[in-house]
Write a protein that holds these residues in place. Structure first.
Motif, PDB file in Angstrom:
ATOM      1  N   GLY A   1       0.810  -1.206   0.000  1.00  0.00           N
ATOM      2  CA  GLY A   1       0.000   0.000   0.000  1.00  0.00           C
ATOM      3  C   GLY A   1       0.846   1.258   0.000  1.00  0.00           C
ATOM      4  N   GLU A   2       1.907   1.254  -0.835  1.00  0.00           N
ATOM      5  CA  GLU A   2       2.828   2.392  -0.864  1.00  0.00           C
ATOM      6  C   GLU A   2       3.053   2.928  -2.270  1.00  0.00           C
ATOM      7  N   ARG A   3       2.137   2.666  -3.174  1.00  0.00           N
ATOM      8  CA  ARG A   3       2.311   3.163  -4.536  1.00  0.00           C
ATOM      9  C   ARG A   3       2.290   4.694  -4.577  1.00  0.00           C
ATOM     10  N   ALA A   4       1.338   5.297  -3.889  1.00  0.00           N
ATOM     11  CA  ALA A   4       1.250   6.758  -3.912  1.00  0.00           C
ATOM     12  C   ALA A   4       2.493   7.395  -3.307  1.00  0.00           C
ATOM     13  N   LYS A   5       3.074   6.765  -2.317  1.00  0.00           N
ATOM     14  CA  LYS A   5       4.278   7.298  -1.654  1.00  0.00           C
ATOM     15  C   LYS A   5       5.435   7.416  -2.628  1.00  0.00           C
TER      16      LYS A   5
ATOM     17  N   GLY B   1       3.472   8.604  -6.777  1.00  0.00           N
ATOM     18  CA  GLY B   1       2.678   9.810  -6.889  1.00  0.00           C
ATOM     19  C   GLY B   1       1.204   9.620  -6.631  1.00  0.00           C
ATOM     20  N   ALA B   2       0.620  10.657  -5.997  1.00  0.00           N
ATOM     21  CA  ALA B   2      -0.805  10.615  -5.676  1.00  0.00           C
ATOM     22  C   ALA B   2      -1.668  10.630  -6.924  1.00  0.00           C
ATOM     23  N   ALA B   3      -1.203  11.260  -7.992  1.00  0.00           N
ATOM     24  CA  ALA B   3      -2.019  11.400  -9.200  1.00  0.00           C
ATOM     25  C   ALA B   3      -1.874  10.212 -10.147  1.00  0.00           C
ATOM     26  N   GLY B   4      -0.946   9.320  -9.850  1.00  0.00           N
ATOM     27  CA  GLY B   4      -0.672   8.227 -10.770  1.00  0.00           C
ATOM     28  C   GLY B   4      -1.582   7.026 -10.583  1.00  0.00           C
TER      29      GLY B   4
ATOM     30  N   VAL C   1      -7.488   0.172 -14.990  1.00  0.00           N
ATOM     31  CA  VAL C   1      -6.536   1.107 -14.413  1.00  0.00           C
ATOM     32  C   VAL C   1      -7.031   1.534 -13.035  1.00  0.00           C
ATOM     33  N   PHE C   2      -6.188   1.391 -12.028  1.00  0.00           N
ATOM     34  CA  PHE C   2      -6.519   1.793 -10.661  1.00  0.00           C
ATOM     35  C   PHE C   2      -5.622   2.950 -10.242  1.00  0.00           C
ATOM     36  N   GLY C   3      -6.196   3.905  -9.510  1.00  0.00           N
ATOM     37  CA  GLY C   3      -5.412   4.996  -8.967  1.00  0.00           C
ATOM     38  C   GLY C   3      -4.541   4.522  -7.819  1.00  0.00           C
ATOM     39  N   ASN C   4      -3.352   5.112  -7.696  1.00  0.00           N
ATOM     40  CA  ASN C   4      -2.429   4.695  -6.654  1.00  0.00           C
ATOM     41  C   ASN C   4      -3.008   4.865  -5.255  1.00  0.00           C
TER      42      ASN C   4
ATOM     43  N   PHE D   1      -5.146   2.268  -0.229  1.00  0.00           N
ATOM     44  CA  PHE D   1      -6.131   2.066   0.834  1.00  0.00           C
ATOM     45  C   PHE D   1      -6.717   0.657   0.769  1.00  0.00           C
ATOM     46  N   PHE D   2      -6.956   0.163  -0.440  1.00  0.00           N
ATOM     47  CA  PHE D   2      -7.460  -1.209  -0.577  1.00  0.00           C
ATOM     48  C   PHE D   2      -6.493  -2.209   0.051  1.00  0.00           C
ATOM     49  N   TYR D   3      -5.212  -2.113  -0.305  1.00  0.00           N
ATOM     50  CA  TYR D   3      -4.247  -3.101   0.185  1.00  0.00           C
ATOM     51  C   TYR D   3      -4.030  -2.992   1.691  1.00  0.00           C
TER      52      TYR D   3
END
Length: 807
Positions: free
Chosen positions: A81-85, A88-91, A100-103, A108-110
């Motif tokens: 659960g660290e993709r946005a970290k 990026g938040a927009a990716g 396609v899932f937002g980061n 939050f899902f993971y």
């Protein structure tokens, strides 16, 4: 890279890497469980020999990391659960099923669904052997990282802050993620974004029952739900497989013959990787292919039996309708009582556009059924809400099931193994053995919903959805609709045959030409996949291929199968529904006084086409697009002779609705893709193209055919279209992945096949496209299994890898 001794799985007081010439055999001579012989053959395929499952996992973890480190390292970021970290938040990213899932939503899902608690439950439910594999794989993966160093990793992850050592917990999270591929993972965005409606609004609401709750006016609006669209590729059998097991009455040798042909994405966590694992002390010796980061072959063969899997029709989850308590949006009403959801406060760190980390907080909610979800159709309002109940969320014996499968000695013992745990998460099993028996068995996980409960507990607004798509939405408003676990093994369909058994993603109903399996729980096969319904093109093609071979009418000579003629028939790429529909259509078209010259030319091209989806066939690209425009001819209105369950092979057939089909053809020939004669004569070898460092490769197969491949339709110049994929990641391509043909002679298994996208996901590797070139040429490679076959491989090498943990 400096690794501390506190990192689990990489304690190393003594680390060794020795050549085969200096190595001792692994018979307990090395004082550690972290020891394995890694024998490598052509195309980078590792054959791991170890004394323990710990050693097997260790050896494969290292060998796997050599070819797929960066891809799996990124998957670990997703699991954490660290993709946005880091990204990026927009990716966002392309998920396993093509959505396609937002980061941020993904993180939050993971953090909610694949938590440390989930890993601990999986570990607690696993055997010693599974725990050893998890520990060994993580240790071997980390050994590669330690040996290589962060600064010398492949370019895609070299020096990246998101590269971390793997833990044993990560291994169990990956196992659980794999189990939920066909269920919860389709709901990543809907669960990760499911925040509750405002409480102030809820207090004014009076809606408390399904009858009064606001629901979409038309049932089709549910089917267009973004949540359910994530499963479109599964419902359409786009992501699927072919499995064919031939028995003694169908083969020239009298021994079994198996074709395994999964159709999976060419990117991400559903990539397959070839491996051979031998743990003699555990009576385990299996070669085949496995999913990214899973340390044993899932599809494969041993010295007596071979097996493959196809995606099954089982409903592994049900969406639960909840009547929300009007006084509080985080409570729901069940049997007249108000029940509180469990609040789970979560925080995700996200990289902003300014380069700074920001903390994003959400409180997500779970229920007795599972997590809350929402999208534009399945909204969480002041009157109603939805939760997901996933039978595979508690499937903790997947790896134990795989181990037991690999120890089978016949199709009978394989079926008993499948029934022992009943833990195959989303697949049918097709097998053949040395003695000449063939098996179809569906011991997949299905929600434990009896027929009576299914009939009583699907609210009226959701019944058309179940009928049209097979998706089950059940009431969560009464205990009478509660279910838990999965359909028991005694209620699962299977058949053993001496001629053949097959599946191509239709239900269990029709595994061989004259065999019908019926009367099973409807949750296994609902809606368009129900028993005694029309079968898909690949199913009918497979049965026709066997029927015509056994009748000696397919031009191959004789009337039995060999490994060679099975391969030839596969590459012939027969398109059965085209055979049954196209002749009538082109006759009507060519006789049509109103057809434009372009349409008449198109029909002349289609009339000349053999209906085989071969690389050099002219007009096949045009038919592919027409077929898609006609909804793959799935609607009964396109056929003059309707489907008859007494004759599923030859019905439906014949052309109907000619005018509507002509209108679609006229639209196509007026488009820039087909608006001149040369474009209408395009061949797959002209347009199904992959860019590689050594040049462009033309990919065989068709997106709807038995020999299956599809890429992203891409305009590369005005009016010029190709079907392709990302040259570095293969994103966008799916279809044929690992293909195996296995039989036996007096010396043991005889196996050939291909890993279509090759063994490595690193574009700089020599094993990134070596097998892809063979696949493009319609060639197969040997799959060496015995010691003699392995050591005779022209590119054979061997080394022993070991390390001793600190006390």
């Amino acid at each position: 890279m400096q690794l501390t001794t506190s990192m689990r799985g990489i304690y190393a007081a003594r680390i060794g890497l020795i050549t085969a010439a200096a190595a001792v055999l692994l018979t307990g001579c090395l004082p550690t469980d972290y020891a394995a012989s890694i024998r490598t053959t052509s195309y980078g395929v590792p054959h791991i020999v170890a004394d323990t499952f710990t050693g097997a996992g260790y050896g494969y973890g290292y060998a796997f990391a050599q070819d797929n480190f960066c891809l799996f390292a990124e998957e670990l970021v997703t699991l954490h659960g660290e993709r946005a970290k880091y990204f990026g938040a927009a990716g966002g990213y392309l998920g396993q099923l093509g959505t396609v899932f937002g980061n941020v939503d993904s993180d939050f899902f993971y953090k909610l669904v694949l938590s440390s608690d989930q890993a601990a439950r999986f570990k607690a439910g696993s055997s010693r052997a599974t725990r050893e594999l998890a520990d060994g794989f993580a240790t071997g993966y980390n050994r590669y990282l330690s040996d290589t160093g962060l600064a010398k990793l492949p370019v895609a992850c070299r020096g990246k802050a998101w590269v971390k050592p793997m833990t044993e917990e990560d291994a169990f999270l990956r196992f659980s993620q794999a189990a939920m591929t066909g269920s919860s993972l389709g709901f990543i965005g809907a669960i990760g974004s499911a925040v509750a409606p405002a409480a102030a609004v809820a207090k004014a609401a009076t809606t408390t029952t399904m009858a009064k709750a606001k629901v979409p006016a038309a049932p089709f609006e549910y089917a267009q739900s973004p949540v359910l669209m994530a499963f479109q590729s599964l419902r359409d059998h786009t992501i699927g497989s072919n499995g064919l097991g031939l028995g003694r009455n169908a083969t020239q040798s009298g021994k079994g013959l198996l074709m395994g042909n999964p159709h999976f994405p060419w990117w991400g966590a559903l990539r397959l990787n070839q491996v051979h694992i031998t743990v003699a002390k555990e009576n385990y010796d299996v070669m085949g292919a496995t999913l990214l980061g899973v340390p044993l072959p899932l599809i494969g063969f041993n010295d007596k039996v071979a097996w493959t899997h196809t995606f099954s029709t089982d409903n592994r989850f049900t969406v639960r309708y909840l009547a929300i308590d009007p006084s509080n949006p985080t409570r729901y009403l069940k049997d007249g009582k108000s029940i509180a959801m469990k609040a789970v406060p979560l925080t995700v760190s996200a990289l902003g556009a300014d380069g700074n980390q920001v903390q994003i907080k959400r409180t997500l909610y779970t229920t007795e059924y599972g997590p809350m979800l929402k999208d534009t159709s399945f909204a969480w309002t002041t009157g109603s809400g939805y939760a997901l109940q996933d039978a595979n969320a508690t499937n903790y014996q997947l790896i134990d099931q795989v181990i037991l499968n690999g120890k089978s000695t016949s199709v009978d013992s394989l079926r008993l193994a499948l029934a022992t745990y009943n833990a195959m998460p989303w697949v049918n099993t097709i097998a053949a053995d040395q003695a000449g028996d063939a098996l179809y068995a569906n011991y997949s996980v299905a929600a434990n919903v009896p027929d009576a409960q299914l009939a009583a507990c699907v609210p009226p607004p959701f019944q058309p959805l179940m009928a049209s798509t097979g998706v089950v939405v059940m009431a969560g408003t009464t205990a009478a609709c509660d279910w838990s676990g999965s359909i028991p093994a005694a209620g699962r369909p299977w058949v053993k045959r001496a001629d053949y058994a097959m599946n191509s993603n239709d239900s269990h109903w029709w595994p061989s030409l004259n065999t019908y399996l019926s009367g099973f729980a409807k949750i296994i096969a609902t809606g368009p996949n129900a028993e005694a319904t029309a079968q898909n093109n690949r199913t009918r093609t497979g049965h026709a291929m066997v029927r015509d071979r056994l009748a000696g009418t397919d031009g191959q000579g004789g009337y039995r199968f060999t490994l060679a003629n099975l391969q030839q028939l596969y590459l012939k790429s027969r398109f059965f529904k085209a055979e049954k529909w196209l002749p009538g259509f082109v006759s009507g078209c060519l006789a049509s006084p109103g057809a434009t010259p372009a349409a008449l030319d198109a029909c002349a091209v289609l009339q000349a086409w053999s209906t085989a989806h071969t690389p050099s066939s002219q007009g096949v690209v045009l038919f592919d697009e027409l077929y898609a425009a006609l909804g793959e001819l799935n609607d009964a209105s396109w056929w003059s002779v309707p489907f008859n369950p007494a004759d599923p092979q030859e019905t439906p057939r014949g052309t109907a609705n000619q005018a509507a089909a002509m209108a679609q053809l006229e639209t196509l020939v007026a488009s820039s893709q087909f608006n001149d004669p040369l474009k209408r004569r395009a061949r797959t070898q002209d347009v199904q193209l992959l860019q590689r460092a050594e040049g462009v490769l033309a990919v065989p197969g068709g997106r709807s055919t038995y020999n299956n491949w599809a890429g992203v339709r891409t305009q590369v110049a005005p009016g010029q279209f190709i079907y392709t994929a990302d040259p570095a990641t293969n994103a966008g391509a799916f279809g044929n992945s690992y293909i195996q043909f296995v039989t036996w002679d007096s010396a043991g298994p005889v196996a050939e096949g291909i890993l279509t996208y090759s063994q490595s996901s690193d574009p700089t590797s020599s094993h990134f496209s070596d097998q892809t070139r063979k696949y493009a040429a319609g060639e197969w490679v040997k799959l060496p299994y015995t010691d003699k076959q392995i050591k005779a491989d022209p590119n054979y090498s061997e080394r022993v890898l070991y390390e001793t943990p600190l006390p």
